[in-house]
Design a protein around this motif. Sequence first.
Motif, mmCIF file in Angstrom:
data_model
loop_
_atom_site.group_PDB
_atom_site.id
_atom_site.type_symbol
_atom_site.label_atom_id
_atom_site.label_comp_id
_atom_site.label_asym_id
_atom_site.label_seq_id
_atom_site.Cartn_x
_atom_site.Cartn_y
_atom_site.Cartn_z
ATOM 1 N N ILE A 16 0.875 -1.170 0.000
ATOM 2 C CA ILE A 16 0.000 0.000 0.000
ATOM 3 C C ILE A 16 0.916 1.224 0.000
ATOM 4 O O ILE A 16 1.694 1.411 0.941
ATOM 5 N N ASN A 17 0.861 2.029 -1.061
ATOM 6 C CA ASN A 17 1.698 3.228 -1.183
ATOM 7 C C ASN A 17 3.170 2.932 -0.933
ATOM 8 O O ASN A 17 3.852 3.677 -0.232
ATOM 9 N N GLY A 18 3.662 1.825 -1.472
ATOM 10 C CA GLY A 18 5.071 1.481 -1.354
ATOM 11 C C GLY A 18 5.487 0.818 -0.047
ATOM 12 O O GLY A 18 6.660 0.573 0.175
ATOM 13 N N VAL A 19 4.514 0.556 0.818
ATOM 14 C CA VAL A 19 4.809 -0.083 2.103
ATOM 15 C C VAL A 19 4.167 -1.457 2.108
ATOM 16 O O VAL A 19 2.964 -1.594 1.883
ATOM 17 N N GLN A 20 4.971 -2.463 2.372
ATOM 18 C CA GLN A 20 4.481 -3.834 2.377
ATOM 19 C C GLN A 20 3.690 -4.126 3.652
ATOM 20 O O GLN A 20 4.085 -3.749 4.747
ATOM 21 N N CYS A 21 2.555 -4.790 3.488
ATOM 22 C CA CYS A 21 1.750 -5.236 4.625
ATOM 23 C C CYS A 21 2.324 -6.552 5.123
ATOM 24 O O CYS A 21 2.565 -7.472 4.335
ATOM 25 N N GLN A 22 2.538 -6.647 6.416
ATOM 26 C CA GLN A 22 2.973 -7.891 7.044
ATOM 27 C C GLN A 22 2.236 -8.062 8.364
ATOM 28 O O GLN A 22 2.002 -7.091 9.080
ATOM 29 N N ASP A 23 1.876 -9.288 8.659
ATOM 30 C CA ASP A 23 1.337 -9.659 9.960
ATOM 31 C C ASP A 23 2.455 -10.400 10.660
ATOM 32 O O ASP A 23 2.873 -11.468 10.213
ATOM 33 N N VAL A 24 2.985 -9.831 11.737
ATOM 34 C CA VAL A 24 4.149 -10.411 12.410
ATOM 35 C C VAL A 24 3.876 -11.837 12.897
ATOM 36 O O VAL A 24 4.805 -12.609 13.109
ATOM 37 N N GLN A 25 2.610 -12.216 13.005
ATOM 38 C CA GLN A 25 2.266 -13.578 13.415
ATOM 39 C C GLN A 25 2.435 -14.580 12.265
ATOM 40 O O GLN A 25 2.507 -15.786 12.502
ATOM 41 N N ARG A 26 2.464 -14.064 11.017
ATOM 42 C CA ARG A 26 2.569 -14.918 9.829
ATOM 43 C C ARG A 26 3.351 -14.166 8.748
ATOM 44 O O ARG A 26 2.804 -13.769 7.721
#
Length: 180
Positions: A111-121
């Motif tokens: 999103i707008n050059g920032v990667q989405c990550q869920d630290v649990q997965r």
Amino acid sequence: MSEIMKSVGVALGMLKIGALAFRRSYCPLCDRRTLMMKLDNQHVAVRCTGCRASAVTLSLIATLKDLIPDLSSMHVYELSARGPLFQYLRTRAGAVTFSEYFDGVPPGECINGVQCQDVQRLTYPGNSFDLCTSTEVFEHVPDDLAGFAEIYRVLRPGGWLIFTVPINPDVPTIERARRL
């Protein structure tokens, strides 16, 4: 108007003048002597007027500099895409991978050059990073043990996790994620 004066003006507009104090001190992030702003005489309410780093960030940077003075050959994973710590890492580390958690966005998407990550997965392969940094994140993670296990998985052998979480039993945390 200088950035320092803008910061001071905003602070004065929000507070009683007697609640704000300044003193010269060393900032481990700016790496110079600068003015530190302190609100309501609270130890955690300190902010550098130069780089705007909070007491939490200043403490993390001081620890980082003490433990790992040279980041130039390290691949760092930072669980944020903004702020003074992020800027510090971007100018000193060999490589920086960063992410944010965006509700409703699949891990790995940007999103707008920032990667989405869920630290649990996390979507990163194992043994990807030399260092992981995180400020005020794990208190929002529903399964923090899964998050720590994931960080351990993506760290290379001998890698470091340097993180902060607030310790204030009188203030409830803000729920940012929920497992359904």
